[in-house]
Enzyme design. Structure first.
Site, short mmCIF file in Angstrom:
data_model
loop_
_atom_site.label_atom_id
_atom_site.label_comp_id
_atom_site.label_asym_id
_atom_site.label_seq_id
_atom_site.Cartn_x
_atom_site.Cartn_y
_atom_site.Cartn_z
N SER A 22 13.57 -6.12 -0.86
CA SER A 22 13.21 -7.52 -1.15
C SER A 22 13.85 -8.04 -2.44
O SER A 22 14.24 -9.22 -2.48
CB SER A 22 11.69 -7.67 -1.22
OG SER A 22 11.13 -7.50 0.07
N LYS A 71 -2.47 -4.48 0.28
CA LYS A 71 -2.61 -5.78 0.94
C LYS A 71 -4.06 -6.21 1.18
O LYS A 71 -4.38 -7.38 1.12
CB LYS A 71 -1.87 -5.77 2.28
CG LYS A 71 -0.37 -5.90 2.17
CD LYS A 71 0.24 -5.94 3.57
CE LYS A 71 1.70 -6.28 3.54
NZ LYS A 71 2.28 -6.45 4.87
N ASP A 107 3.35 -12.86 6.72
CA ASP A 107 3.90 -11.94 7.73
C ASP A 107 3.91 -12.55 9.14
O ASP A 107 4.91 -12.44 9.86
CB ASP A 107 3.09 -10.64 7.78
CG ASP A 107 3.44 -9.69 6.64
OD1 ASP A 107 4.55 -9.78 6.10
OD2 ASP A 107 2.58 -8.85 6.30
N GLY A 241 12.55 -5.82 13.36
CA GLY A 241 11.63 -6.32 12.32
C GLY A 241 12.31 -6.84 11.07
O GLY A 241 11.63 -7.32 10.16
P1 NAP Z 1 -1.21 0.27 10.97
O1 NAP Z 1 -2.21 -0.62 10.27
O2 NAP Z 1 -1.20 1.73 10.75
O3 NAP Z 1 -1.41 -0.04 12.54
C1 NAP Z 1 -0.71 0.64 13.55
C2 NAP Z 1 -1.68 0.86 14.71
O4 NAP Z 1 -0.96 1.44 15.80
C3 NAP Z 1 -2.82 1.83 14.37
O5 NAP Z 1 -4.04 1.27 14.80
C4 NAP Z 1 -2.44 3.07 15.16
O6 NAP Z 1 -3.57 3.84 15.53
C5 NAP Z 1 -1.79 2.44 16.36
N1 NAP Z 1 -1.01 3.40 17.15
C6 NAP Z 1 -0.35 4.51 16.74
N2 NAP Z 1 0.23 5.12 17.79
C7 NAP Z 1 -0.05 4.36 18.88
C8 NAP Z 1 0.27 4.49 20.26
N3 NAP Z 1 1.01 5.49 20.74
N4 NAP Z 1 -0.18 3.53 21.11
C9 NAP Z 1 -0.93 2.53 20.65
N5 NAP Z 1 -1.29 2.36 19.36
C10 NAP Z 1 -0.85 3.28 18.48
O7 NAP Z 1 0.26 -0.24 10.65
P2 NAP Z 1 0.73 -1.73 10.32
O8 NAP Z 1 0.62 -1.98 8.87
O9 NAP Z 1 0.04 -2.65 11.26
O10 NAP Z 1 2.29 -1.62 10.64
C11 NAP Z 1 2.74 -1.38 11.96
C12 NAP Z 1 4.27 -1.37 11.96
O11 NAP Z 1 4.75 -2.66 11.59
C13 NAP Z 1 4.87 -0.37 10.97
O12 NAP Z 1 5.96 0.26 11.57
C14 NAP Z 1 5.35 -1.25 9.83
O13 NAP Z 1 6.49 -0.69 9.20
C15 NAP Z 1 5.72 -2.52 10.57
N6 NAP Z 1 5.67 -3.73 9.72
C16 NAP Z 1 6.80 -4.48 9.61
C17 NAP Z 1 6.79 -5.63 8.85
C18 NAP Z 1 8.05 -6.46 8.75
O14 NAP Z 1 8.15 -7.30 7.85
N7 NAP Z 1 8.99 -6.27 9.63
C19 NAP Z 1 5.63 -6.04 8.18
C20 NAP Z 1 4.48 -5.25 8.32
C21 NAP Z 1 4.51 -4.09 9.10
P3 NAP Z 1 -3.99 5.09 14.57
O15 NAP Z 1 -4.32 4.47 13.24
O16 NAP Z 1 -5.12 5.69 15.29
O17 NAP Z 1 -2.75 5.96 14.48
#
Ligand code: NAP
Length: 278
Positions: A22, A71, A107, A241
């Site tokens: 960033s 966050k 976001d 992303g």
């Molecule tokens: P998070 O809060 O950990 O949420 C991910 C969810 O996916 C959790 O509830 C997890 O369950 C679930 N999950 C894991 N494996 C799964 C599967 N096989 N099938 C279904 N659900 C599953 O993460 P987050 O902060 O939301 O971020 C998610 C992704 O978005 C990350 O890769 C992050 O890098 C990306 N992101 C990108 C940006 C961007 O600007 N591009 C911004 C924010 C986030 P469990 O907790 O039980 O494992």
């Protein structure tokens, strides 16, 4: 860029923070506009978050981005939080408005801008989001208001049920799925799980069931195996992303500066920083 005693300070509070690309995009944006701002990374440990937030006021920073793991925890430390950030339960941008700390979440809007840029309009479409964590909540807030139907799936049933329930307060188009058996019906499939970040991760959906007519998105910045499979073997339109990261940053930039961001300069700087980091 010349740092002076009048330079307005912005930056990123995170833990870790060193990996962030960033700073490249924001500093390029400030330089292109010739405005006296800078953007730095601040390594803020969880136990130091409250003092760091006080420091925004104490040292008259203009504002900060907030990332993992702060966050959610930053919310009670702020003076006000806008409606979308309150719904999402997470803040990624703080503005110091003359001593009042205001929290925003850019976001979700960032993701919507990235879809628009890719020529993908979710209006009237069936959208499937895999993952019901923070990022899913942020994009779900907007997608639920646009899509004909928003289907959510997560292995964590409790989180899934709560998100579907909350999104139904915004629009009645959200539903929780028991499995991914109905994924063929979706027009747009979005990976909002961390699957694809690490080599050897399983795919979040069965690639054999993906069809050419479906748009496949991943919130992970890089070209994940899901996106590679969907684009190379299935011929789908794909969206990674990086666009979401870019547009959430553009929106934060505009909140701090009150000025239209120089998007082409910022995009080029972000892309270069991303290539270097690979
Ligand atoms: P998070 O809060 O950990 O949420 C991910 C969810 O996916 C959790 O509830 C997890 O369950 C679930 N999950 C894991 N494996 C799964 C599967 N096989 N099938 C279904 N659900 C599953 O993460 P987050 O902060 O939301 O971020 C998610 C992704 O978005 C990350 O890769 C992050 O890098 C990306 N992101 C990108 C940006 C961007 O600007 N591009 C911004 C924010 C986030 P469990 O907790 O039980 O494992």
């Amino acid at each position: 860029m010349m740092i002076t005693a009048k330079t307005k300070i912005t930056g990123l509070f995170g833990y870790p923070v060193e990996h962030s690309i960033s700073p490249a995009m924001h500093n390029a944006g400030f330089a292109a506009l010739g405005i006296d701002y800078c953007y730095l990374g601040f390594l803020v440990a969880p136990q130091a978050l409250a003092s760091a937030v006080q420091g925004i006021k104490a040292m008259n920073f203009k504002g900060v981005n907030v990332t993992i793991p702060h966050k959610e925890n930053v919310i009670p430390l702020l003076d006000e939080v806008n409606e979308e950030a309150r719904f999402i339960g997470a803040v990624n941008t703080v503005l110091n408005r003359d001593g009042v700390l205001a929290g925003y979440n850019t976001d979700g809007r960032g993701f919507m801008k990235s879809l628009e840029e890719a020529g993908v309009d979710p209006a009237g479409k069936k959208v499937l989001i895999v993952g019901a964590g923070g990022a899913s909540r942020a994009i779900g807030y907007y997608l639920a208001q646009k899509a004909e139907r928003l289907t959510l799936f997560d292995i964590d049933r409790e989180k899934l049920g709560k998100l579907a329930e909350d999104l139904n307060k915004v629009s009645s188009h959200a539903e929780a799925a028991e499995s991914l058996s109905g994924m063929e019906e979706a027009d747009i499939i979005i990976n909002a799980t961390p699957l694809g970040l690490k080599p050897g991760d399983p795919l979040p959906v069965d690639i054999a069931k993906v069809q050419k007519k479906q748009v496949v998105c991943d919130l992970i910045y890089k070209n994940t195996p899901l996106l590679q499979g969907a684009s190379a073997t299935k011929g789908c339109t794909t969206v990674n992303g990086l666009g979401m990261l870019f547009w959430q940053g553009v929106l934060a930039f505009e909140i701090w500066t009150g000025t239209t961001a120089p998007v082409e300069t910022m995009k080029k700087a972000l892309a270069e920083a991303f290539e270097k980091q690979k």
